[in-house]
Design an enzyme around this catalytic site. Sequence first.
Site, PDB file in Angstrom:
ATOM      1  N   ASP A  70       7.670 -23.905  -4.792  1.00 48.25           N
ATOM      2  CA  ASP A  70       8.784 -24.827  -5.084  1.00 48.25           C
ATOM      3  C   ASP A  70       8.396 -26.296  -4.901  1.00 48.25           C
ATOM      4  O   ASP A  70       9.252 -27.134  -4.619  1.00 48.25           O
ATOM      5  CB  ASP A  70      10.002 -24.521  -4.184  1.00 48.25           C
ATOM      6  CG  ASP A  70      10.414 -23.061  -4.240  1.00 48.25           C
ATOM      7  OD1 ASP A  70      10.523 -22.540  -5.352  1.00 48.25           O
ATOM      8  OD2 ASP A  70      10.616 -22.464  -3.169  1.00 48.25           O
TER       9      ASP A  70
ATOM     10  N   HIS B 174       9.003 -22.078 -12.885  1.00 52.75           N
ATOM     11  CA  HIS B 174       8.678 -23.493 -12.952  1.00 52.75           C
ATOM     12  C   HIS B 174       9.719 -24.182 -13.816  1.00 52.75           C
ATOM     13  O   HIS B 174       9.939 -23.797 -14.974  1.00 52.75           O
ATOM     14  CB  HIS B 174       7.276 -23.699 -13.538  1.00 52.75           C
ATOM     15  CG  HIS B 174       6.187 -23.315 -12.595  1.00 52.75           C
ATOM     16  ND1 HIS B 174       4.866 -23.205 -12.967  1.00 52.75           N
ATOM     17  CD2 HIS B 174       6.235 -23.018 -11.275  1.00 52.75           C
ATOM     18  CE1 HIS B 174       4.144 -22.852 -11.908  1.00 52.75           C
ATOM     19  NE2 HIS B 174       4.947 -22.743 -10.888  1.00 52.75           N
TER      20      HIS B 174
END
Length: 425
Positions: free
Chosen positions: A13, A41
């Site tokens: 992340d 993503h």
Amino acid sequence: MAVTAIVGANWGDEGKGKMTDHYAANSSYVVRFQGGSNAGHTIINDYGKFALHMLPSGVFHSNVTNIIGPGVAVDAAQLLRELEALQDRGVPEPRVRLSERAQVVLPVHRLFDELEEERLGSNGYGSTKRGIAPFYADKYAKLGIQVSDLFDAARLQIKMEKLLMAKNVLLVHLYNKPPVRIDDLLGQLLELGEKLRPMVCDTTGLLRSAMEKGEPVLLEGQLGALRDPDHGIYPYSTSSSTLAGFAPVGAGLPAHAITRVIAVVKAYSSCVGAGPFVTELGSSESEELRRRGGDAGEYGTLTGRPRRVGWFDAVATRYGCMLQGATDVVLTNLDVLGYLDEIPVCVGYEVDGVAIDRFPITAELDRAKPIFRKFPGWKSDITGIRAFDNLPDAAQVYVKFIESAIEVEISSVSVGPHRDQIINL
């Protein structure tokens, strides 16, 4: 050939998708080398906002050939859905090539992932239930199904019979579920194979040719160093290596190919999933940071789960950069901290009353308490700034301290979710 790996230094992340999209503009190939559809993503560009789980992050650039390498856990149905979603939203059809040696995540893998997480209950590992752990267990038990097997019905049937033999025993006697019938899967898998066929090729040979021509290649990592099964917070890890050292293996390149390793680091800490997280904030502080965290806040790209958030952890990040062999760092989400009067940074841990500055094993992390140093905030919007010297003094001090604490040069800073919101140092 210039081969660059873009990898995470923390729990995932960190913003790798944005940075891969950014650097893809000057690349010929973008390669996924590990992991599967268990993480996402997020990319924001002129076409809108996209969450990619299987496709490489170079699919928005017409100059890029996007490769899914032999080290990837291929969720074929998800891959096809993502390609269709791009087309539906007006994105030009990307060039995608899928390794014939990559292996396929099967419906039975997802089933076992769900059943095991359910069985473990509160002792679970925060699985995304995308079948990743059962997939890699079968891969290394030599029971996996390669993409090339989808084009040979007789071979596929023999391999599936071997794979299902032990699984059906577990389904019946451990999970109290009916056995899986091979006839329910074969037709589905052969049909998927035909849909994938146009993009399947020898991607290792393709990249070898790129090496000979000196074409630039980006290797795109999934998750971060601290989720690595050997060096991370095991057993709260993923099931494939998240390190740049594995990138040549998972992509199909020689070990000496990589010339640059960009470690992506967030200006504060965040993660989705279980496991020790030393700087994690309490509920009220975390909700404010989570709400401000990027374009859509700090929520999992795949699961939608609220990300656990905390202050920047210099101990964990220095360790992650070391594992990745980072040549330089991209610091993301600096703009998110602009609301704070004061910003704590974790510079050490206290374990059993002893101060340490190393990242310890999981058992010690469970007992670790953060040692903080506090920095003044800059209390302003920096999303429009494109030169480091134009940042508020307090923001410059914060960035430079992080650089010294993690012992790796920061080459650029992201100050917003869009691909052009970058400050090069």
